[in-house]
Motif scaffolding. Structure first.
Motif, PDB file in Angstrom:
ATOM      1  N   SER A   1       3.662   0.522 -12.823  1.00 43.70           N
ATOM      2  CA  SER A   1       4.183   1.889 -12.187  1.00 43.70           C
ATOM      3  C   SER A   1       3.482   2.531 -10.982  1.00 43.70           C
ATOM      4  CB  SER A   1       4.442   2.943 -13.241  1.00 43.70           C
ATOM      5  OG  SER A   1       3.033   3.470 -13.409  1.00 43.70           O
ATOM      6  N   PRO A   2       4.119   2.995 -10.116  1.00 38.67           N
ATOM      7  CA  PRO A   2       3.265   3.775  -8.998  1.00 38.67           C
ATOM      8  C   PRO A   2       2.116   4.542  -9.352  1.00 38.67           C
ATOM      9  CG  PRO A   2       5.701   4.169  -8.726  1.00 38.67           C
ATOM     10  CD  PRO A   2       5.423   3.577 -10.195  1.00 38.67           C
ATOM     11  N   GLU A   3       2.130   5.142 -10.564  1.00 41.60           N
ATOM     12  CA  GLU A   3       1.012   6.098 -10.987  1.00 41.60           C
ATOM     13  C   GLU A   3      -0.086   5.034 -11.257  1.00 41.60           C
ATOM     14  OE1 GLU A   3      -1.390   9.015 -12.359  1.00 41.60           O
ATOM     15  OE2 GLU A   3       0.546   9.026 -11.015  1.00 41.60           O
ATOM     16  N   GLN A   4       0.147   3.800 -11.955  1.00 42.60           N
ATOM     17  CA  GLN A   4      -0.770   2.901 -12.396  1.00 42.60           C
ATOM     18  C   GLN A   4      -1.252   2.210 -10.922  1.00 42.60           C
ATOM     19  OE1 GLN A   4       1.612   0.395 -15.033  1.00 42.60           O
ATOM     20  NE2 GLN A   4       0.538   1.043 -16.727  1.00 42.60           N
ATOM     21  N   ARG A   5      -0.724   1.973 -10.089  1.00 40.34           N
ATOM     22  CA  ARG A   5      -1.293   1.530  -8.925  1.00 40.34           C
ATOM     23  C   ARG A   5      -2.135   2.594  -8.059  1.00 40.34           C
ATOM     24  NH1 ARG A   5       4.511  -0.782  -7.682  1.00 40.34           N
ATOM     25  NH2 ARG A   5       4.252  -2.928  -8.350  1.00 40.34           N
ATOM     26  N   ARG A   6      -1.679   3.831  -8.218  1.00 44.15           N
ATOM     27  CA  ARG A   6      -2.604   4.815  -7.349  1.00 44.15           C
ATOM     28  C   ARG A   6      -3.806   5.041  -8.364  1.00 44.15           C
ATOM     29  NH1 ARG A   6      -4.118   9.553  -8.397  1.00 44.15           N
ATOM     30  NH2 ARG A   6      -2.919   9.910 -10.387  1.00 44.15           N
ATOM     31  N   LEU A   7      -3.780   4.866  -9.609  1.00 41.79           N
ATOM     32  CA  LEU A   7      -5.072   4.982 -10.492  1.00 41.79           C
ATOM     33  C   LEU A   7      -5.955   3.669 -10.111  1.00 41.79           C
ATOM     34  CD1 LEU A   7      -6.595   6.284 -12.593  1.00 41.79           C
ATOM     35  CD2 LEU A   7      -5.281   5.115 -14.252  1.00 41.79           C
ATOM     36  N   MET A   8      -5.420   2.482 -10.044  1.00 40.58           N
ATOM     37  CA  MET A   8      -6.203   1.365  -9.805  1.00 40.58           C
ATOM     38  C   MET A   8      -6.907   1.450  -8.347  1.00 40.58           C
ATOM     39  SD  MET A   8      -3.838  -1.717 -11.184  1.00 40.58           S
ATOM     40  CE  MET A   8      -4.967  -3.079 -10.635  1.00 40.58           C
ATOM     41  N   ALA A   9      -6.014   2.007  -7.418  1.00 42.77           N
ATOM     42  CA  ALA A   9      -6.477   2.115  -5.917  1.00 42.77           C
ATOM     43  C   ALA A   9      -7.760   3.144  -6.106  1.00 42.77           C
ATOM     44  CB  ALA A   9      -5.365   2.480  -5.027  1.00 42.77           C
ATOM     45  N   GLN A  10      -7.542   4.388  -6.816  1.00 46.27           N
ATOM     46  CA  GLN A  10      -8.688   5.434  -6.857  1.00 46.27           C
ATOM     47  C   GLN A  10      -9.863   5.003  -7.521  1.00 46.27           C
ATOM     48  OE1 GLN A  10      -7.216   8.601  -9.335  1.00 46.27           O
ATOM     49  NE2 GLN A  10      -7.994  10.045  -7.967  1.00 46.27           N
ATOM     50  N   VAL A  11      -9.715   3.891  -8.528  1.00 46.66           N
ATOM     51  CA  VAL A  11     -10.889   3.426  -9.242  1.00 46.66           C
ATOM     52  C   VAL A  11     -11.557   2.420  -8.378  1.00 46.66           C
ATOM     53  CG1 VAL A  11     -11.713   1.884 -10.981  1.00 46.66           C
ATOM     54  CG2 VAL A  11     -10.029   3.685 -11.771  1.00 46.66           C
ATOM     55  N   GLU A  12     -10.876   1.538  -7.513  1.00 49.36           N
ATOM     56  CA  GLU A  12     -11.658   0.808  -6.502  1.00 49.36           C
ATOM     57  C   GLU A  12     -12.207   1.621  -5.508  1.00 49.36           C
ATOM     58  OE1 GLU A  12      -8.452  -1.813  -5.262  1.00 49.36           O
ATOM     59  OE2 GLU A  12      -8.258  -3.085  -6.845  1.00 49.36           O
ATOM     60  N   HIS A  13     -11.669   2.585  -5.176  1.00 53.95           N
ATOM     61  CA  HIS A  13     -12.441   3.472  -4.167  1.00 53.95           C
ATOM     62  C   HIS A  13     -13.543   4.222  -4.661  1.00 53.95           C
ATOM     63  CE1 HIS A  13     -12.750   6.013  -0.708  1.00 53.95           C
ATOM     64  NE2 HIS A  13     -12.816   7.034  -1.575  1.00 53.95           N
ATOM     65  N   ALA A  14     -13.786   4.510  -6.046  1.00 54.03           N
ATOM     66  CA  ALA A  14     -14.790   5.192  -6.504  1.00 54.03           C
ATOM     67  C   ALA A  14     -15.682   4.179  -6.732  1.00 54.03           C
ATOM     68  CB  ALA A  14     -14.286   5.614  -7.909  1.00 54.03           C
ATOM     69  N   GLN A  15     -15.633   2.806  -6.795  1.00 55.94           N
ATOM     70  CA  GLN A  15     -16.514   1.829  -7.289  1.00 55.94           C
ATOM     71  C   GLN A  15     -17.294   1.462  -5.834  1.00 55.94           C
ATOM     72  OE1 GLN A  15     -14.262  -1.282  -9.084  1.00 55.94           O
ATOM     73  NE2 GLN A  15     -14.794  -1.031 -11.103  1.00 55.94           N
ATOM     74  N   ARG A  16     -16.268   1.377  -4.719  1.00 53.98           N
ATOM     75  CA  ARG A  16     -16.872   1.156  -3.465  1.00 53.98           C
ATOM     76  C   ARG A  16     -17.933   2.506  -3.031  1.00 53.98           C
ATOM     77  NH1 ARG A  16     -11.854   0.989  -0.782  1.00 53.98           N
ATOM     78  NH2 ARG A  16     -10.761  -0.376  -2.199  1.00 53.98           N
ATOM     79  N   GLN A  17     -17.614   3.491  -3.339  1.00 50.70           N
ATOM     80  CA  GLN A  17     -18.362   4.931  -3.031  1.00 50.70           C
ATOM     81  C   GLN A  17     -19.790   4.595  -3.874  1.00 50.70           C
ATOM     82  OE1 GLN A  17     -17.933   7.228  -0.730  1.00 50.70           O
ATOM     83  NE2 GLN A  17     -16.182   6.004  -0.103  1.00 50.70           N
ATOM     84  N   ARG A  18     -19.477   4.248  -4.916  1.00 48.27           N
ATOM     85  CA  ARG A  18     -21.163   4.071  -5.993  1.00 48.27           C
ATOM     86  C   ARG A  18     -21.762   2.895  -5.230  1.00 48.27           C
ATOM     87  NH1 ARG A  18     -17.626   5.135 -10.521  1.00 48.27           N
ATOM     88  NH2 ARG A  18     -17.182   3.157 -10.896  1.00 48.27           N
ATOM     89  N   ALA A  19     -21.259   1.839  -4.858  1.00 49.88           N
ATOM     90  CA  ALA A  19     -22.062   0.829  -4.277  1.00 49.88           C
ATOM     91  C   ALA A  19     -22.438   1.288  -3.025  1.00 49.88           C
ATOM     92  CB  ALA A  19     -21.035  -0.289  -4.100  1.00 49.88           C
TER      93      ALA A  19
END
Length: 91
Positions: free
Chosen positions: A22-40
């Motif tokens: 769903s669009p919500e799942q896609r948005r959540l995945m993008a959000q998690v990937e962004h958070a992982q890049r920020q932590r790195a």
């Protein structure tokens, strides 16, 4: 022998092309990937900051130590005092 449902490795998916998300799942995945890049990025910057702080501290203590060493080597004040005492003795 693997248990049923267990994959050999994690399969990378492209959320934009994956059917059934769903669009919500896609948005959540993008959000998690962004958070992982920020932590790195934060980890990398933190290690750089620590190295920079250690370098600045080493230079500071090096200058401080060298200053004490060079001041302890100076004898011009002793010579001035000896000249002053000699002048007082002559007077």
């Amino acid at each position: 022998p693997r248990e049923p449902g267990e994959a050999a490795f994690a399969r990378r998916i492209d959320p934009a092309r994956e059917p059934g998300l769903s669009p919500e799942q896609r948005r959540l995945m993008a959000q998690v990937e962004h958070a992982q890049r920020q932590r790195a990025l934060q980890r990398r910057l933190r290690s750089r900051n620590v190295l920079l702080a250690l370098g600045i501290g080493a230079v500071t203590f090096g200058i401080y130590g060298y200053t004490f060493y060079s001041v302890s080597q100076e004898r011009f004040l002793d010579e001035l005092e000896q000249e002053a005492e000699a002048a007082r003795a002559r007077a």
